[in-house]
Design a protein around this motif. Structure first.
Motif, short mmCIF file in Angstrom:
data_model
loop_
_atom_site.label_atom_id
_atom_site.label_comp_id
_atom_site.label_asym_id
_atom_site.label_seq_id
_atom_site.Cartn_x
_atom_site.Cartn_y
_atom_site.Cartn_z
N GLU A 84 0.88 -1.19 0.00
CA GLU A 84 0.00 0.00 0.00
C GLU A 84 0.91 1.23 0.00
O GLU A 84 1.05 1.94 1.00
N SER A 87 0.46 4.91 1.29
CA SER A 87 0.33 5.21 2.72
C SER A 87 1.58 5.93 3.23
O SER A 87 1.48 6.91 3.96
N ARG A 129 1.95 -7.34 0.83
CA ARG A 129 1.21 -6.94 2.03
C ARG A 129 1.91 -7.38 3.32
O ARG A 129 2.05 -6.62 4.27
N HIS A 195 -3.68 3.20 5.25
CA HIS A 195 -3.73 2.03 4.36
C HIS A 195 -4.28 2.47 2.99
O HIS A 195 -4.56 3.62 2.76
N GLU A 244 -8.12 4.68 4.86
CA GLU A 244 -7.96 3.82 3.68
C GLU A 244 -8.01 4.72 2.45
O GLU A 244 -9.08 5.18 2.04
N ALA A 248 -3.53 2.44 -4.00
CA ALA A 248 -2.26 2.05 -3.37
C ALA A 248 -1.07 2.61 -4.14
O ALA A 248 0.06 2.58 -3.65
#
Ligand SMILES: [Zn+2]
Length: 274
Positions: A84, A87, A129, A195, A244, A248
């Motif tokens: 991600e 982030s 991840r 995220h 969120e 990403a």
């Protein structure tokens, strides 16, 4: 036939390519992976060694934006999931904004930013991840009944999804223990964990949640065994805002990043004043 000069160059390359690869700065490596982060911005932020290592021995870095006599300590973390990438970019944008106070936000906040908690996942090829041992760090926190609930959840709800393996025991991973040690030593009054890509804001804790951050709206998606929100917000009574992002790989545009920051600060000032 190769000339003397081409042989000389080949010999030089043999010696110097490995040397320059090793000498690539931390900020060059991170800026190559994190959208919106330039090596110059990273260098200017003076990332510091947090004295914690990942499974593969990588250093975890952080940046403090301190203030005298703080009203609150806030811990902002990114990259607990290595794939991600935005982030870390958002956390970095926010850390530069934290250096300039915003009108209408009187609380004195001591900020600590950890752009990437799981650099082994970020630097895997392709990024992944989980950490280097295949553990989903956001299922590895020592929530109540972890051994029973995380196993049931992983086996039945995720159907043994390898991207969501909670690990052999709770807090089995050095990256999880690093976050736990930050909770013990920094004593945050709020944790913000960033995220992607579900495009919502989630909240765990007793205070009233932020309704929106920029274009992201509150959607309390559920409580998972071993998650940071569950552990911090429900068990330790440290509110956890989970952001969120929508992508990403693509950071929201600068105006949106600033609006999210403003919404976060106004919510903190309204709801978390002692
Ligand atoms: Zn995530």
């Amino acid at each position: 036939m190769p000339t003397v000069s081409s042989i000389y160059k080949a010999i030089l390359a043999l010696f110097f390519i490995p040397f320059t690869a090793q000498a690539a700065s931390v900020c060059q490596e991170y800026s190559a992976r994190i959208p919106g982060l330039t090596a110059a911005e990273c260098d200017a932020a003076s990332w510091r060694d947090m004295h914690a290592k990942t499974v593969l021995g990588r250093t975890i870095f952080g940046v403090d934006v301190p203030v005298e006599k703080p009203d609150l300590h806030v811990l902002v973390i990114g990259g607990i999931h290595g794939d991600e990438m935005t982030s870390g970019g958002l956390v970095h944008e926010w850390l530069s904004m934290a250096r300039t106070p915003l009108a209408g936000t009187p609380l004195r906040i001591y900020w600590r930013f950890i752009p990437v908690v799981n650099p082994d996942g970020l630097f895997a090829k392709p990024p992944r991840r989980t950490n280097a041992r295949g553990v989903d760090l956001n299922r590895n926190f020592p929530t109540l009944n972890w051994a029973r609930d995380s196993k049931i959840h992983w086996e039945q709800r995720t159907r043994k999804d390898p991207r969501r393996w909670p690990g052999p025991t709770s807090a089995s991973e050095p990256e999880t223990r690093f976050v736990l040690s930050q909770m013990a030593s920094f004593k945050p009054n709020l944790i913000v964990s960033v995220h992607a890509p579900y495009a919502v804001v989630d909240f765990d804790g007793n205070s009233s949640p932020p309704v929106r951050l920029g274009r992201l709206f509150l959607d309390q998606i559920g409580v998972f065994p071993g998650s940071l929100g569950n552990y911090g917000g429900m068990q330790r009574h440290i509110p956890v805002v989970t952001v969120e992002l929508a992508s990403a790989t693509r950071l929201p545009h600068p105006g949106e990043v600033r609006e999210m920051w403003g919404d976060l600060l106004h919510w903190v000032n309204d709801k978390l004043a002692k």
